[in-house]
Design an enzyme around this catalytic site. Sequence first.
Site, mmCIF file in Angstrom:
data_model
loop_
_atom_site.group_PDB
_atom_site.id
_atom_site.type_symbol
_atom_site.label_atom_id
_atom_site.label_comp_id
_atom_site.label_asym_id
_atom_site.label_seq_id
_atom_site.Cartn_x
_atom_site.Cartn_y
_atom_site.Cartn_z
ATOM 1 N N TYR A 33 19.227 -39.812 -28.253
ATOM 2 C CA TYR A 33 18.046 -40.653 -28.427
ATOM 3 C C TYR A 33 18.191 -41.541 -29.644
ATOM 4 C CZ TYR A 33 16.305 -37.771 -32.320
ATOM 5 O OH TYR A 33 16.156 -37.138 -33.534
ATOM 6 N N ARG A 52 24.786 -47.015 -32.969
ATOM 7 C CA ARG A 52 24.776 -45.553 -33.097
ATOM 8 C C ARG A 52 24.543 -44.895 -31.737
ATOM 9 N NH1 ARG A 52 20.742 -42.803 -37.267
ATOM 10 N NH2 ARG A 52 19.263 -43.459 -35.689
ATOM 11 N N ARG A 101 21.419 -27.509 -11.272
ATOM 12 C CA ARG A 101 21.784 -26.916 -12.558
ATOM 13 C C ARG A 101 23.162 -26.251 -12.513
ATOM 14 N NH1 ARG A 101 21.657 -22.481 -15.725
ATOM 15 N NH2 ARG A 101 21.106 -22.813 -17.911
ATOM 16 N N HIS A 103 26.432 -25.966 -15.709
ATOM 17 C CA HIS A 103 26.751 -26.444 -17.053
ATOM 18 C C HIS A 103 27.718 -27.623 -17.072
ATOM 19 C CE1 HIS A 103 24.812 -22.671 -17.924
ATOM 20 N NE2 HIS A 103 24.877 -22.891 -19.232
ATOM 21 N N LYS A 148 23.315 -38.041 -32.343
ATOM 22 C CA LYS A 148 21.845 -37.992 -32.319
ATOM 23 C C LYS A 148 21.388 -37.384 -30.990
ATOM 24 C CE LYS A 148 17.900 -40.703 -33.966
ATOM 25 N NZ LYS A 148 17.375 -39.664 -34.856
ATOM 26 N N GLU A 181 20.735 -32.320 -45.015
ATOM 27 C CA GLU A 181 19.768 -33.411 -44.829
ATOM 28 C C GLU A 181 18.427 -32.809 -44.478
ATOM 29 O OE1 GLU A 181 20.573 -35.823 -41.319
ATOM 30 O OE2 GLU A 181 21.509 -34.113 -40.323
ATOM 31 N N LEU A 206 23.332 -36.570 -39.713
ATOM 32 C CA LEU A 206 23.174 -37.802 -38.952
ATOM 33 C C LEU A 206 23.294 -38.963 -39.944
ATOM 34 C CD1 LEU A 206 22.358 -38.902 -36.083
ATOM 35 C CD2 LEU A 206 20.173 -39.392 -37.179
HETATM 36 N N1 PDD Z 1 14.958 -39.014 -37.244
HETATM 37 N N2 PDD Z 1 18.650 -37.066 -40.091
HETATM 38 C C1 PDD Z 1 18.033 -36.568 -38.999
HETATM 39 C C2 PDD Z 1 18.326 -35.157 -38.589
HETATM 40 C C3 PDD Z 1 17.151 -37.384 -38.259
HETATM 41 O O1 PDD Z 1 16.542 -36.887 -37.157
HETATM 42 C C4 PDD Z 1 16.884 -38.704 -38.699
HETATM 43 C C5 PDD Z 1 15.972 -39.622 -37.952
HETATM 44 C C6 PDD Z 1 17.550 -39.175 -39.851
HETATM 45 C C7 PDD Z 1 17.345 -40.561 -40.369
HETATM 46 O O2 PDD Z 1 17.886 -41.506 -39.496
HETATM 47 P P1 PDD Z 1 17.331 -43.005 -39.419
HETATM 48 O O3 PDD Z 1 17.326 -43.530 -40.801
HETATM 49 O O4 PDD Z 1 18.282 -43.683 -38.512
HETATM 50 O O5 PDD Z 1 15.932 -42.918 -38.852
HETATM 51 C C8 PDD Z 1 18.424 -38.324 -40.517
HETATM 52 C C9 PDD Z 1 14.117 -39.812 -36.357
HETATM 53 C C10 PDD Z 1 13.289 -40.810 -37.091
HETATM 54 C C11 PDD Z 1 13.330 -38.858 -35.477
HETATM 55 O O6 PDD Z 1 13.933 -37.918 -34.981
HETATM 56 O O7 PDD Z 1 12.138 -39.080 -35.270
#
Ligand code: PDD
Length: 300
Positions: A33, A52, A101, A103, A148, A181, A206
Amino acid sequence: MSRVAYVNGRYVPLDRPSVHVEDRGYQFADGVYEVIAIEAGAPVDEALHLDRLDYSLAELAIAWPMSRAALKVVMREVVRRNRITARGIVYLQVTRGVAPRNHAFPADVPPSLVLTARPLPAIDAAVVRAGVRVVTVPDLRWKRADIKSVSLLPNVLGKEAAVRAGAYEAWMVDETGRVTEGTASNAWIVTAAGDLVTRQADHAILNGITRRMVHAIAAEHGIRPVERPFTLEEARTAAEAFLTSTTSLVRPVVRIDDAVINDGRIGPLTERLLTFYLEHVRSAPPAPRPARTTDVGAAT
Ligand code: PDD
């Protein structure tokens, strides 16, 4: 006003059931996403988000659901149909598709694409400057946090722990005592020596688009961020701390668990970076009039 989603070729009311129960996103979290900010009706840093997305899809061998140009058109149409003329966010999800379903990857199945969008209130700089508290939790995630993926259970549990503690975010700490993070944001500190530090973009985090923009903007202003892991102890005794994300912008962190940072106030370097970043977001180009979209999905 009722909200509208784009689901596999159709614009539908958000509350209309429209995703198949055997979608692999639903059964395996087999998908990726993006969350993209809208400012003055236009996407912020769209190219970086789509790059990304391309990376996440490629790492999981999921095909693009449509061309990049078509996806940009759909995104604008979802923004328009949800009447977002000022600030908002777009959520964009691609999964490996629908199949009985099993895997292993299904053969010849098209990926599923869903987009939603919603308006957000205008940025209130005073609220952002006031800062937030974070708690810390163990980082329980798999070893590819750079993708992501919609598989977010440890992030969900971490954020819930934060909310229950009355905090805004949880910073995740690996087994060596280093902060990776936040559950939905990247973590930064300014050391007592004045170094701006954030973890290098390896597989443990991320690589946030906001992180990358703040990095670039800082460098433009002669501030050189140091990319290295930092420990929880360093963070607790830091001169300043902040987090970055699409929705949180540059957000001062004024307390980490029970450790108060900079007397509970935004620090000077954080303040500068927030100012620069807000200038960047607000300088997003105005939204072009959306093209007709019959080529990328029937209008309902
Ligand atoms: N989250 N790290 C994680 C685990 C994240 O889920 C996100 C973003 C970031 C920051 O990424 P960016 O600057 O590209 O938004 C770092 C989004 C906003 C969410 O899941 O809603």
